[in-house]
Write a protein that holds these residues in place. Structure first.
Motif, mmCIF file in Angstrom:
data_model
loop_
_atom_site.group_PDB
_atom_site.id
_atom_site.type_symbol
_atom_site.label_atom_id
_atom_site.label_comp_id
_atom_site.label_asym_id
_atom_site.label_seq_id
_atom_site.Cartn_x
_atom_site.Cartn_y
_atom_site.Cartn_z
ATOM 1 N N SER A 1 36.636 -17.000 -14.662
ATOM 2 C CA SER A 1 36.164 -15.740 -13.981
ATOM 3 C C SER A 1 37.410 -15.122 -13.070
ATOM 4 N N ALA B 1 39.203 -11.475 -14.223
ATOM 5 C CA ALA B 1 39.205 -10.202 -13.247
ATOM 6 C C ALA B 1 40.623 -9.586 -13.101
ATOM 7 N N ARG C 1 33.545 -13.194 -7.442
ATOM 8 C CA ARG C 1 33.027 -11.809 -7.179
ATOM 9 C C ARG C 1 33.990 -11.066 -6.245
ATOM 10 N N ALA C 2 34.863 -10.085 -6.787
ATOM 11 C CA ALA C 2 35.777 -9.316 -5.754
ATOM 12 C C ALA C 2 34.965 -9.149 -4.245
ATOM 13 N N GLU D 1 33.135 -10.825 -2.438
ATOM 14 C CA GLU D 1 32.276 -11.836 -2.262
ATOM 15 C C GLU D 1 32.568 -13.255 -2.150
ATOM 16 N N THR D 2 33.127 -13.657 -3.267
ATOM 17 C CA THR D 2 33.381 -15.072 -3.764
ATOM 18 C C THR D 2 34.563 -15.280 -4.116
ATOM 19 N N GLU E 1 23.555 -16.760 -11.308
ATOM 20 C CA GLU E 1 24.133 -15.781 -11.769
ATOM 21 C C GLU E 1 24.779 -15.708 -13.143
ATOM 22 N N GLN F 1 34.832 -1.625 -6.569
ATOM 23 C CA GLN F 1 33.435 -2.207 -6.046
ATOM 24 C C GLN F 1 32.849 -1.510 -4.813
ATOM 25 N N THR G 1 26.310 -5.055 -4.150
ATOM 26 C CA THR G 1 27.513 -4.478 -4.579
ATOM 27 C C THR G 1 27.261 -3.703 -6.005
ATOM 28 N N THR H 1 29.304 -1.479 -9.161
ATOM 29 C CA THR H 1 30.813 -0.996 -9.727
ATOM 30 C C THR H 1 30.755 0.555 -9.888
ATOM 31 N N ASP I 1 28.039 -5.870 -16.474
ATOM 32 C CA ASP I 1 27.416 -5.938 -15.030
ATOM 33 C C ASP I 1 26.115 -5.820 -14.856
#
Length: 773
Positions: free
Chosen positions: A142, A146, A178-179, A181-182, A245, A493, A502, A504, A571
């Protein structure tokens, strides 16, 4: 018992073809439902596949560096543990000046046995190769997607003096990157991790716990907090979060498979119920005789139930046996899905539940029809005089006066002489045709994504970016290609109002050269501050076309006017798009950034692979070109399953057609005296029976296809709305295909009824007289 057995044997001999069709249709339904369930687990739940193949952990606990995380492996509910791993948080970017992401580096000397990363590209870490001057790193897929990272790339990480080389990319069942966030997960050797000069606040430990019972997840988290202390735990993620998710992107496939399987089951139940009702009407004299010799109503009902439940059990057993023994041998994704499904815990009970459900459903559909057999009086009642003595209607007489062939006129009258029976026959035949039309609608929608992606929210086929070429050189390179049109783009984001999620924010094209979005509501964005949004974003913000929305990017507010809605497959539709000029002008205090990428819209007839190879060659490998994923590729299993389900529906339709033919032949046999008395030849009588069946089938085909078109449009657009893609993705089957379905149905009906009709037309009159009772 002997009389019942003899009756069942005689019944089977008289209706061999119908019995075989019912058994085969039931077996096909069972196979379809089992394969649909397996494909659902495989194709619509990639997280489950990754979790099973990697022997994943149910809970991941991230602690401070000094916490005794290893003690959690001794909890009673824990079956196995992955780690604990020493970790370092670092910011990584492709060298030079590429995309950046936050990583959680885990130090491990070998590939863990529990929650084992599944290598999809490159290789795993090697202590002899990756501990030298060029240190290696393996990225979670993932975060690799990205960052546009692949094996062989170099990563510059904060806290490391030298770059790390990407040696592999792996799939995991953990919460995806996730940019903002995670953080993304990455693995390095312990010696590589020790070389980091990160501070204590960036260091920690991570352990994955595989539980004996996944339902104990919340309880285990509570025990971990109690044992280590709340101040020692920095983050917790569970399998439920990761699964939630990962789900949702392929719900169209799941709903179509479930709809087809359950619809076929409904059609089979209707066919069985109709067959029993028709045979009861055709054997009233036999049932009366059975009661006259001492059979009770309950015994008569049980005979019909046992016989048709036997058909259902035989078909279900055959379908389940074939699926379990041969399912894994099917080439392609279906075989892989069966292999994976047999490893899942629910496989121990789900096939039994599905098989039992098919038997119960078909059995419940037979109860009402069999109950009618119990109500038949022991003394037969004469009925034919009422049926044949009725005068012809005025329409029928006028049609005969217009020299329309008598076979067609009398066939039309025979088809709809009993409105309730005719309507029931039409409804039972229309159900499988309706489902076939829905399957064709799904197929047409997939073809639209595959052959005309520009009409389904995918105008661009390729995305290009480069970290080494300047923007001017990159523009010149793309402009020189005559097979494409390049549109500059950038994505960031953004936080929605309330800072609770969030979205996009995307800039594509320019005011002078706008990007060709697939607009299904409103209009394209032309002026400053105008944007178009996906359905997922509108649902998230409870907004509509025409509203103004506010969002925040890195502390800077953006206010945009939504003037249109587009089909957006990325998304979950939580995307708002505007021109790149608008995206730049929203913050005039910063210099205009260069585009992050270019969307390449290919001209008609251009091959994406050939264009990608040409660009790579022209740039001497400095341009990275990727194909944009098409949802049709993920839903390709629908095609194979649709073919199988259409075959099952055809079997069900043939079984129902056999019932309709037998009912028509029986009814017309009572009219043989009258038909011959008015001068009809055996050939004309045959034509009357065949045309009656054809008219019923034609009515069912027109009704089924018309309702099927409407139902497929509604169901597919409903899925598009709930998935965030938006309505407008459904495609109707072509008119030629629908006409072909109707024509084939009528021709098959005529062919199936021709031989029984010819036999009935040549029966002796004495035999026909005996049928009036």
């Amino acid at each position: 018992m002997r009389a019942a057995a003899r009756w069942a044997s005689a019944h089977l001999r008289a209706h061999r073809a119908a019995a075989v069709l019912i058994v085969l249709a039931t077996a096909g339904i069972t196979i379809s439902l089992l394969l649909a369930t397996a494909l659902f687990a495989y194709a619509t739940d990639p997280w489950q596949r990754a979790f099973t193949q990697s022997s994943g952990a149910h809970v991941w606990i991230h602690t401070q560096d000094g916490a005794p995380a290893g003690s959690l492996a001794g909890l009673d509910e824990v079956r196995a543990a992955s780690g604990p791993f020493r970790t370092v948080r670092a910011t990584a970017g492709l060298q030079p000046g590429g995309s950046k992401a936050t990583l959680e580096l885990r130090g491990t000397p070998h590939r863990p046995a529990t929650a084992a990363p599944q290598i999809t590209a490159g290789r795993w870490l090697d202590a002899g190769t990756d501990a030298g001057a060029t240190k290696g790193i393996v990225l979670d897929s993932s975060v690799a997607r990205a960052m546009w990272a692949k094996p062989g790339d170099s990563l510059v990480l904060s806290g490391f003096a030298t770059p790390l080389r990407v040696v592999g990319v792996a799939d995991t069942a953990e919460v995806a990157f996730r940019a903002g966030e995670t953080p993304g997960v990455a693995w390095v050797l312990p010696a590589t991790l020790a070389a980091s000069d990160a501070g204590r606040d960036q260091r920690g430990r991570t352990i994955g716990l595989q539980l004996t019972d996944p339902a104990d997840t919340d309880y285990v988290v509570q025990r971990a907090v109690t044992q280590l202390g709340a101040d020692q735990i920095s983050d917790v993620s569970t399998w439920r979060q990761a699964k939630a998710e990962a789900e949702g992107d392929n719900q169209l496939l799941a709903r179509l498979l479930g709809l087809f399987g359950l619809g076929a089951l409904l059609a089979a139940a209707l066919a069985v119920g109709g067959a029993i009702s028709t045979r009861i009407r055709g054997h009233l004299r036999d049932i009366s005789i059975l009661k006259a010799i001492g059979f009770t109503p309950s015994q008569v009902v049980r005979m019909f139930l046992v016989l048709h439940l036997g058909f259902a059990l035989l078909g279900v057993a055959l379908g389940a046996l074939l699926t379990q023994t041969l399912g894994t041998l099917i080439p392609g994704r279906i075989g892989e899905a069966m292999t994976l499904w047999q490893q899942l815990p629910e496989h121990a009970w789900l096939p039994l539940a599905i098989s039992g459900g098919v038997v119960v459903f078909i059995g419940s559909a037979t109860c009402l029809a069999a109950w009618r057999a119990g109500r038949v009086p022991p003394v037969p009642v004469a009925r034919a005089a009422v049926a044949t003595g009725r005068r012809l209607s005025g329409t029928t007489r006028r049609a005969l006066g217009l020299r329309i062939p008598p076979a067609l006129v009398l066939g039309w009258r025979a088809a709809f002489h009993h409105p309730l029976r005719s309507s029931a026959a039409v409804a039972r035949l229309a159900v499988p045709l309706l489902l076939i039309t829905i399957a064709l609608g799904a197929w047409a929608t997939l073809d639209r994504f595959a052959t005309h992606p520009e009409n389904a929210g995918l105008p661009a086929a390729l995305t290009a970016r480069s970290d080494t070429l300047g923007d001017h050189a990159l523009r010149q390179l793309l402009t020189a290609q005559r097979q494409l049109t390049a549109y500059p783009g950038a994505e960031v984001q953004a936080l929605v109002p309330g800072q609770t999620g969030t979205i996009t924010l995307r800039g594509l094209g320019t005011d002078a050269h706008p990007y060709p979005f697939s607009i299904v509501e409103g209009r394209p964005a032309h002026g400053p501050d105008e944007a178009i949004a996906g359905q997922g974003l509108l649902d998230l913000l409870d907004a509509h076309v025409g509203d103004w929305v506010r969002m925040t990017v890195a502390g800077h507010p953006h206010v945009l006017h939504i003037v249109g809605r587009s089909i957006e497959t990325a998304d979950g539709g939580r995307v708002i798009s505007t021109a790149l000029d608008t995206l730049r002008d929203d913050d005039t205090t910063l210099p205009a950034p260069r585009p992050d990428f270019y969307q390449l819209v290919l001209h008609h007839g251009a091959d994406p692979t050939a264009v990608r190879d040409a660009l790579t060659k022209a740039s001497a490998g400095r341009l990275e070109v990727r194909e944009i994923p098409n949802p049709a590729d993920q839903l390709s299993a629908v095609r194979a399953v649709s073919v199988g389900l259409i075959a099952v529906l055809i079997l069900i339709g043939l079984a129902e057609l056999s019932t309709t033919v037998s009912a028509g032949v029986r009814d017309r046999s009572r009219d043989l005296l009258a038909l011959r008395a008015v001068g009809l030849t055996p050939r004309q009588i045959t034509a009357v029976i065949v045309s009656a069946t054809a008219f019923i089938t034609l009515t069912a085909a027109l009704t089924g296809t018309a309702l099927g078109v409407l139902a497929s449009q509604w169901l597919i657009n409903l899925q598009g709305h709930t998935s965030g893609w938006g309505t407008g993705i459904a495609q109707r089957p072509g008119l030629g295909i629908l006409l072909l379905v109707v024509t084939v149905a009528v021709l098959v009906a005529g062919a199936v009824s021709a031989l029984p009709a010819a036999r009935a037309a040549r029966r002796r009159l004495a035999d026909s007289v005996s049928d009036v009772l």
